[in-house]
Design an enzyme around this catalytic site. Structure first.
Site, PDB file in Angstrom:
ATOM      1  NE  ARG A  70      -7.241  -5.422  -4.069  1.00 59.83           N
ATOM      2  CZ  ARG A  70      -6.062  -5.520  -4.668  1.00 59.83           C
ATOM      3  NH1 ARG A  70      -5.961  -6.051  -5.878  1.00 59.83           N
ATOM      4  NH2 ARG A  70      -4.975  -5.061  -4.096  1.00 59.83           N
ATOM      5  CE1 TYR A 198     -10.459  -8.938   1.653  1.00 58.14           C
ATOM      6  CE2 TYR A 198     -10.160  -8.258  -0.617  1.00 58.14           C
ATOM      7  CZ  TYR A 198      -9.902  -8.085   0.725  1.00 58.14           C
ATOM      8  OH  TYR A 198      -9.096  -7.068   1.135  1.00 58.14           O
ATOM      9  CE  LYS A 207      -9.007  -0.194  -4.090  1.00 58.23           C
ATOM     10  NZ  LYS A 207      -8.581  -0.965  -2.995  1.00 58.23           N
ATOM     11  CG  HIS A 227      -5.436   2.571  -5.021  1.00 53.38           C
ATOM     12  ND1 HIS A 227      -4.467   1.592  -4.927  1.00 53.38           N
ATOM     13  CD2 HIS A 227      -6.266   2.366  -3.982  1.00 53.38           C
ATOM     14  CE1 HIS A 227      -4.711   0.835  -3.860  1.00 53.38           C
ATOM     15  NE2 HIS A 227      -5.793   1.302  -3.271  1.00 53.38           N
ATOM     16  CB  SER A 249      -3.247  -2.873  -1.851  1.00 52.68           C
ATOM     17  OG  SER A 249      -4.064  -2.539  -2.943  1.00 52.68           O
ATOM     18  CB  CYS A 251       1.832   0.885   0.523  1.00 53.53           C
ATOM     19  SG  CYS A 251       2.446  -0.652  -0.191  1.00 53.53           S
ATOM     20  CG  ASP A 276      -8.865   2.296  -1.038  1.00 57.66           C
ATOM     21  OD1 ASP A 276      -7.656   2.043  -0.869  1.00 57.66           O
ATOM     22  OD2 ASP A 276      -9.614   1.558  -1.700  1.00 57.66           O
ATOM     23  NE  ARG A 369      -7.942  -4.983   3.628  1.00 57.75           N
ATOM     24  CZ  ARG A 369      -7.326  -4.001   2.988  1.00 57.75           C
ATOM     25  NH1 ARG A 369      -7.806  -2.783   3.036  1.00 57.75           N
ATOM     26  NH2 ARG A 369      -6.228  -4.227   2.302  1.00 57.75           N
TER      27      ARG A 369
HETATM   28  P1  GTP Z   1      -5.331  -0.564   1.397  1.00 63.95           P
HETATM   29  O1  GTP Z   1      -6.551  -0.402   2.236  1.00 63.95           O
HETATM   30  O2  GTP Z   1      -4.997  -2.007   1.153  1.00 63.95           O
HETATM   31  O3  GTP Z   1      -5.381   0.183   0.111  1.00 63.95           O
HETATM   32  O4  GTP Z   1      -4.068  -0.074   2.287  1.00 63.95           O
HETATM   33  P2  GTP Z   1      -3.507   1.374   2.714  1.00 63.95           P
HETATM   34  O5  GTP Z   1      -2.656   1.932   1.628  1.00 63.95           O
HETATM   35  O6  GTP Z   1      -4.608   2.229   3.204  1.00 63.95           O
HETATM   36  O7  GTP Z   1      -2.518   1.000   3.909  1.00 63.95           O
HETATM   37  P3  GTP Z   1      -2.668   1.217   5.496  1.00 63.95           P
HETATM   38  O8  GTP Z   1      -2.617   2.653   5.888  1.00 63.95           O
HETATM   39  O9  GTP Z   1      -3.835   0.436   5.970  1.00 63.95           O
HETATM   40  O10 GTP Z   1      -1.331   0.546   6.004  1.00 63.95           O
HETATM   41  C1  GTP Z   1      -0.991  -0.788   5.686  1.00 63.95           C
HETATM   42  C2  GTP Z   1       0.054  -1.320   6.642  1.00 63.95           C
HETATM   43  O11 GTP Z   1       1.214  -0.489   6.608  1.00 63.95           O
HETATM   44  C3  GTP Z   1      -0.444  -1.321   8.090  1.00 63.95           C
HETATM   45  O12 GTP Z   1      -0.003  -2.495   8.721  1.00 63.95           O
HETATM   46  C4  GTP Z   1       0.233  -0.111   8.687  1.00 63.95           C
HETATM   47  O13 GTP Z   1       0.445  -0.250  10.076  1.00 63.95           O
HETATM   48  C5  GTP Z   1       1.536  -0.008   7.902  1.00 63.95           C
HETATM   49  N1  GTP Z   1       1.989   1.411   7.803  1.00 63.95           N
HETATM   50  C6  GTP Z   1       1.233   2.481   7.452  1.00 63.95           C
HETATM   51  N2  GTP Z   1       1.950   3.637   7.537  1.00 63.95           N
HETATM   52  C7  GTP Z   1       3.189   3.285   7.935  1.00 63.95           C
HETATM   53  C8  GTP Z   1       4.389   4.026   8.222  1.00 63.95           C
HETATM   54  O14 GTP Z   1       4.453   5.253   8.118  1.00 63.95           O
HETATM   55  N3  GTP Z   1       5.495   3.295   8.589  1.00 63.95           N
HETATM   56  C9  GTP Z   1       5.436   1.934   8.712  1.00 63.95           C
HETATM   57  N4  GTP Z   1       6.563   1.313   9.084  1.00 63.95           N
HETATM   58  N5  GTP Z   1       4.321   1.199   8.481  1.00 63.95           N
HETATM   59  C10 GTP Z   1       3.219   1.870   8.095  1.00 63.95           C
HETATM   60  C1  SPV Z   2      -6.877  -2.709  -1.546  1.00 62.19           C
HETATM   61  O1  SPV Z   2      -6.573  -3.906  -1.693  1.00 62.19           O
HETATM   62  O2  SPV Z   2      -6.294  -1.775  -2.131  1.00 62.19           O
HETATM   63  C2  SPV Z   2      -7.978  -2.350  -0.620  1.00 62.19           C
HETATM   64  C3  SPV Z   2      -8.826  -3.413  -0.106  1.00 62.19           C
HETATM   65  O3  SPV Z   2      -8.198  -1.180  -0.371  1.00 62.19           O
HETATM   66  S1  SPV Z   2      -9.936  -3.974  -1.312  1.00 62.19           S
HETATM   67  O4  SPV Z   2     -11.263  -3.488  -0.996  1.00 62.19           O
HETATM   68  O5  SPV Z   2      -9.925  -5.416  -1.301  1.00 62.19           O
HETATM   69  O6  SPV Z   2      -9.551  -3.478  -2.614  1.00 62.19           O
HETATM   70 MN    MN Z   3      -6.801   0.186  -1.514  1.00 57.54          MN
END
Ligand code: GTP
Ligand code: SPV
Ligand code: MN
Length: 606
Positions: A70, A198, A207, A227, A249, A251, A276, A369
């Site tokens: 983004r 993207y 979003k 979110h 994002s 996290c 999400d 992704r």
């Molecule tokens: P968006 O799709 O961008 O909104 O991200 P999200 O909030 O869904 O994050 P996601 O669960 O995909 O995790 C993002 C990154 O953080 C990945 O590389 C995970 O492996 C890492 N991660 C997720 N949970 C944990 C955790 O409990 N501990 C650690 N150390 N890393 C984590």
């Molecule tokens: C984020 O960035 O929080 C995502 C991926 O979940 S996107 O679709 O690009 O917003």
């Molecule tokens: Mn997101």
């Protein structure tokens, strides 16, 4: 079919007159049509078929190297008054924005096909649900929309004869980052996005609609677009507690929503409803009810593995798209976090260039992704598609902070919980273009996604709380504290169940907690974590409250709130003052089970 709705067909006609595509194709969402889109994408080189045995029905897409995340600096809220967009959004006057966009996009689809994508956000037949129509010249976008939303006929059925739909104009244009714009016109229910393909810039249901436009609609109509992931936690007795949680994002929302408890917590089961976005409403019973408006996952690949997220690995075992991951000679995908292949001959990186493992460079893009339909999730909640949604008992505001913020704590009240959300700050990630690892304020994980002035948004949260007979309890979580060597202290992933169980027990009134100036904290004993390899210092890091650092953080927080001037709700300013007063109270018993956690740069107050 679709052309039955005159408001939609008239608008599509106008847009086609401006973009001037060679062809206009209306999508109905059928399986047969989807097969044809995939075949066309393969023919035209937008998708590469993967190994049909190892990844049945799955494809790889490579983005333009300058179009991989983004772009918040190109994202605008175009409201008549600047004040309505607020100090945290980029703003443009609507007339000026339309004039500029129209100038840049006249004839932009010459030689191309314009796909008309009607889609429904939310379950079929739900009072929560809303319709959007996106026109796009990207096959990749059309295919992703089929996976991410309820697309086609179902949306137009929901719309009936009404003109109440969100208009999405999308063109890849030239992908020129200098001329990239993602503009939102909430008062016109219109999104206009050019020169990016993207995810978050181009899948306009996500979003752009489900957060930026919907948050504006939610304020007008008395609900929230957030979110947030959504999950049910089933205890050994079969009782299910529903939790919604906002984390910025990349996290951890997806991972938390699909948590697989370790053997020791075998009596617990997680049911995933979304990873999400959540739309939340006050029900007639005074409870907070939530649906996930999406129907697919657009998840972060790096870090996803059988060890960290076995449920996602099963979800993406077939019928999935992979974007900007590495590719093996046998047509299998690879990213950092998966076991390295024994021999890297014939592997190519996310841009299709040869690589060898020894060089140590990243081979998948850090924001690579996958896209997969929710229906393939092995722990999908039977209620994921329930038109009424699910009742929420707890709300989490999580962050990625290597210092200061404890593993988990509970707010003292709804208002203090809203303060916790408003005071969220987190280290930046690869999900948006820019430097990663910098602490920035990200209230409610909505900084890039709130379609109006965030001061009004905070007030909306406070007001909504007053309408709740039994407001959900609000918690802060942080899986990302590090030790002196920069290693994560908390094992995270499946082990997060220990924190989730404490939260569920707090909600149901069964778990002890220590009252500290920042909120209620568990002790290690309450987390039932004796079997984890965490030292005494580790626990102090995870559950300590460094009061001087917190005072400083709360002062920085007050400075952030000052940016909103008179619009800032007095109640949240008072929460900040009360926090500082509690921290400075001489007689207060020592904060937490551990010692103060020591060093670090305090920034966000929680
Ligand atoms: P968006 O799709 O961008 O909104 O991200 P999200 O909030 O869904 O994050 P996601 O669960 O995909 O995790 C993002 C990154 O953080 C990945 O590389 C995970 O492996 C890492 N991660 C997720 N949970 C944990 C955790 O409990 N501990 C650690 N150390 N890393 C984590
Ligand atoms: C984020 O960035 O929080 C995502 C991926 O979940 S996107 O679709 O690009 O917003
Ligand atoms: Mn997101």
């Amino acid at each position: 079919m679709a052309k039955g709705n005159t408001a939609v067909s008239q608008w599509v006609g106008e847009v086609a007159g401006h973009f001037k595509p060679d062809r206009v194709v209306w999508l109905n969402g059928s399986d047969e049509e989807y097969r044809q889109l995939l075949a066309e994408a393969v023919r035209s080189g937008h998708l590469l078929p993967l190994n049909p045995e190892k990844h049945p029905g799955s494809y790889l897409h490579r983005s333009h190297p300058k179009d991989v995340a983004r772009t918040e600096q190109c994202t605008f809220i175009c409201t008549p008054s600047h004040g309505d967009a607020g100090p945290t959004n980029n703003w443009m006057a609507p007339d000026e924005a339309y004039a500029m966009l129209n100038r840049l996009s006249g004839g932009i689809m010459r030689g191309r096909t314009m796909y008309v994508v009607p889609y429904l956000m939310g379950p079929k037949g739900s009072p929560f649900s809303k319709v959007g129509v996106e026109v796009t010249d990207s096959l990749y976008v059309a295919i992703n929309m089929r996976l991410m939303t309820r697309m086609g006929e179902v949306a137009l059925e929901h719309l009936g004869g009404s003109g109440d739909f969100v208009k999405g104009l999308h063109s890849l244009g030239t992908l020129d980052p200098e001329k990239r714009y993602i503009c939102h016109f909430p008062q016109d229910k219109t999104i206009y996005s050019i020169n990016s393909g993207y995810g978050g810039n181009a899948l306009l249901g996500k979003k752009c609609f489900a957060l930026r436009i919907a948050s504006w609609q939610g304020r007008k109509e008395g609900w929230l677009a957030e979110h947030m992931f959504l999950m049910g936690v089933e205890d050994p007795k079969g009782k299910i507690t529903y939790i919604a949680g906002a984390l910025p994002s990349a996290c951890g929302k997806t991972n938390l929503a699909m948590l697989q408890p370790p053997v020791k917590f075998g009596g617990y089961r997680i049911w995933c409803l979304g990873d999400d976005i959540a739309w939340l409403r006050v029900g007639p019973d005074g409870q907070l009810w939530a649906v996930n408006p999406e129907a697919g996952f657009f998840g972060v690949a790096p870090g996803t593995s059988v060890k960290t997220n076995p449920n996602m690995m099963k979800t993406i075992a077939q019928n999935s798209l992979f974007t900007n991951v590495a590719l093996g000679p046998d047509g299998t995908v690879w990213w950092e976090g998966l076991d390295p292949p024994e021999n890297t001959r014939g592997y190519v990186d996310w841009q299709g260039e040869p690589w060898d493992l020894a060089s140590g460079e990243k081979r998948a893009h850090p924001n690579s992704r996958f896209t997969a339909p929710m229906s393939q999730c092995p722990i999908l909640s039977p209620r994921w598609d329930d038109p009424q949604g699910v009742p929420i008992s707890a709300i989490l505001f999580g962050c990625r902070r290597s210092v200061l913020v404890p593993l988990v704590y509970e707010s003292l009240s709804w208002e203090h919980g809203v303060y916790l959300g408003a005071a969220l700050s987190s280290e930046t990630t690869a999900a948006a273009v820019g430097t990663t690892g910098i602490v920035r304020r990200d209230p409610m994980a909505m900084l890039p996604f709130c379609g109006y002035n965030m001061a009004d948004y905070f007030q909306h949260w406070l007001d909504l709380g007053k309408r709740l007979a039994k407001p959900p309890k609000i918690f802060r979580v942080n899986w990302f504290r590090v030790d002196a060597n920069g290693r994560f202290v908390w094992p995270g992933f499946g082990e997060n169940i220990r924190v989730i169980k404490w939260i569920v027990d707090r909600v149901n009134g069964q778990a002890p907690a220590v009252k500290t100036p920042i909120g209620w904290l568990p002790s290690p004993r309450e987390l039932q974590a004796d079997d984890l390899d965490i030292s005494k210092e580790g626990w102090e890091t995870l559950l300590g409250v460094d009061k001087p650092a917190w005072v400083e953080a709360a002062q920085r927080q007050a400075e952030f709130f000052e940016r909103f001037g008179d619009r800032m709700p007095a109640k949240l300013l008072a929460e900040g003052r009360d926090l500082i007063a509690r921290l400075k109270e001489e007689s207060h018993p020592r904060g937490a089970p551990g010692q103060p956690s020591g060093a670090g740069t305090p920034s966000g107050a929680g």
